[in-house]
Design a protein around this motif. Structure first.
Motif, PDB file in Angstrom:
ATOM      1  N   ASN A  37       0.826  -1.134  -0.040  1.00 31.58           N
ATOM      2  CA  ASN A  37       0.075  -0.211   0.055  1.00 31.58           C
ATOM      3  C   ASN A  37       0.892   0.984  -0.211  1.00 31.58           C
ATOM      4  N   ARG A  38       1.919   1.216   0.779  1.00 32.56           N
ATOM      5  CA  ARG A  38       2.684   2.245   0.777  1.00 32.56           C
ATOM      6  C   ARG A  38       3.339   2.558  -0.485  1.00 32.56           C
ATOM      7  N   GLU A  39       4.021   1.539  -1.161  1.00 32.48           N
ATOM      8  CA  GLU A  39       4.592   1.662  -2.593  1.00 32.48           C
ATOM      9  C   GLU A  39       3.626   1.992  -3.649  1.00 32.48           C
ATOM     10  N   GLN A  40       2.410   1.542  -3.502  1.00 35.23           N
ATOM     11  CA  GLN A  40       1.337   1.971  -4.508  1.00 35.23           C
ATOM     12  C   GLN A  40       1.050   3.157  -4.358  1.00 35.23           C
ATOM     13  N   LYS A  41       0.718   3.721  -3.249  1.00 38.30           N
ATOM     14  CA  LYS A  41       0.518   5.278  -3.116  1.00 38.30           C
ATOM     15  C   LYS A  41       1.688   6.148  -3.701  1.00 38.30           C
ATOM     16  N   ALA A  42       2.822   5.962  -3.428  1.00 38.85           N
ATOM     17  CA  ALA A  42       3.942   6.530  -3.909  1.00 38.85           C
ATOM     18  C   ALA A  42       4.154   6.474  -5.599  1.00 38.85           C
ATOM     19  N   ILE A  52       1.479   6.019  -7.272  1.00 37.19           N
ATOM     20  CA  ILE A  52       0.447   6.505  -8.092  1.00 37.19           C
ATOM     21  C   ILE A  52       0.677   7.956  -8.148  1.00 37.19           C
ATOM     22  N   ARG A  53       1.395   8.442  -7.176  1.00 39.50           N
ATOM     23  CA  ARG A  53       1.583   9.986  -7.025  1.00 39.50           C
ATOM     24  C   ARG A  53       2.622  10.291  -8.145  1.00 39.50           C
ATOM     25  N   ILE A  83      -3.706   4.673 -15.760  1.00 39.56           N
ATOM     26  CA  ILE A  83      -3.223   3.717 -14.727  1.00 39.56           C
ATOM     27  C   ILE A  83      -3.571   2.250 -14.930  1.00 39.56           C
ATOM     28  N   HIS A  84      -4.740   1.962 -15.601  1.00 42.31           N
ATOM     29  CA  HIS A  84      -5.017   0.649 -15.766  1.00 42.31           C
ATOM     30  C   HIS A  84      -4.129   0.107 -17.035  1.00 42.31           C
TER      31      HIS A  84
END
Length: 296
Positions: free
Chosen positions: A222-227, A229-230, A261-262
């Motif tokens: 989750n942490r990596e995904q947020k970074a 996406i940002r 994104i997809h």
């Protein structure tokens, strides 16, 4: 501007951010090629609200992609891929199973190659009534390399009997030979038994307060995904000069940035045949993307 996401503060860099600093742009562009970059940005391109989706990117946008968009997107994607495939923060159960499969399959390939050598010796013996010396010596040397450390624990005759290629003394064996590498077959069988036991243990109903067997993956994805996406949002804005947004319809993602994104996440499944962490490659939800955009 909304406050920074507390799970991604500068003093707590995640694996993706560390990988991003070390990834080579040239290497990244070999893995995530120009066609992927063009398709990704094309998926997220929009002529404006209410207008039909354009069939082609403008020449200016293509130039922007060629100048730096492709390199930056490839860098971000390879860093994210490596963060999940080679993360140092801990391996989940699929990484463990991947190692077991590699050992099992490697043992099988060695056993099959040794059987082929024994078969060549067998055919030569039948045709000439002589043992082909090169292959016979090769198998004996391989057997000694594999089992030699145990030679002192048994008699010389017993060791040679176990490790020398010889015909199977069975009237139904069709004069087949054994290559004298019993440890390889035993390794294959044992690792497969371990894998099956582990899979069964994972499928057993969980007792209250007891988690699955093995290491816990934690909240790293989750942490990596947020970074990630940002970073994708910043690059999307830079290349397409468009504000990234997140909204969808019942039929699927409708906002251009969600389409972008997809398309990126679909590429991960094509790049990784046996992903260590397949959950890390599921496209984020609309709510997740919206929260990340709000926190920028």
């Amino acid at each position: 501007m909304a406050p920074t996401d507390p799970t991604n503060t500068p003093d707590r860099p995640n694996t993706y951010e560390m990988r991003k600093k070390a990834v080579s742009f040239a290497a990244a562009q070999l893995v995530f090629d120009r066609n992927f970059a063009l398709d990704a940005f094309s998926s997220g391109y929009s002529a404006g609200r209410g207008k039909a989706l354009p069939k082609n990117l403008t020449a200016a946008i293509v130039d922007q992609i060629d100048e730096n968009g492709h390199a930056k997107l490839a860098q971000l994607c390879l860093a994210y891929l490596l963060a999940h495939e080679n993360a140092h923060e801990g391996l989940d159960k699929l990484a463990y199973l991947s190692c077991l499969r590699t050992i099992r399959d490697g043992a099988k390939m060695i056993a099959q190659a040794a059987d082929e050598l024994a078969g060549q010796i067998q055919r030569h013996k039948i045709e000439t009534n002589e043992v082909e010396p090169v292959r016979a010596e090769t198998l004996q040397r391989l057997a000694k390399a594999l089992h030699g450390r145990f030679r002192a624990e048994m008699g010389e005759d017993q060791f040679d009997d176990l490790t020398s290629p010889k015909f199977i003394g069975n009237p139904l064996s069709d004069l087949r030979m054994t290559p004298g590498l019993p440890g390889i077959a035993a390794l294959h069988n044992e690792v497969e038994a371990i894998r099956e036991e582990y899979v069964r243990a994972q499928k057993q109903p969980k007792q209250k307060g007891v988690g699955p067997v093995g290491m816990r993956p934690g909240n790293k994805p989750n942490r990596e995904q947020k970074a990630f996406i940002r970073d994708l949002a910043a690059l999307y804005e830079e290349v397409l000069a468009s504000q990234p947004t997140a909204h969808d319809t019942a039929s699927g993602p409708s906002s251009p940035f969600l389409r972008f994104i997809h398309r990126v996440y679909r590429e991960f499944h094509e790049q990784s045949e046996v992903p260590v962490d397949p959950h890390g490659y599921y496209p984020p939800s609309v709510g997740t993307v919206r929260k990340v955009l709000q926190s920028r």
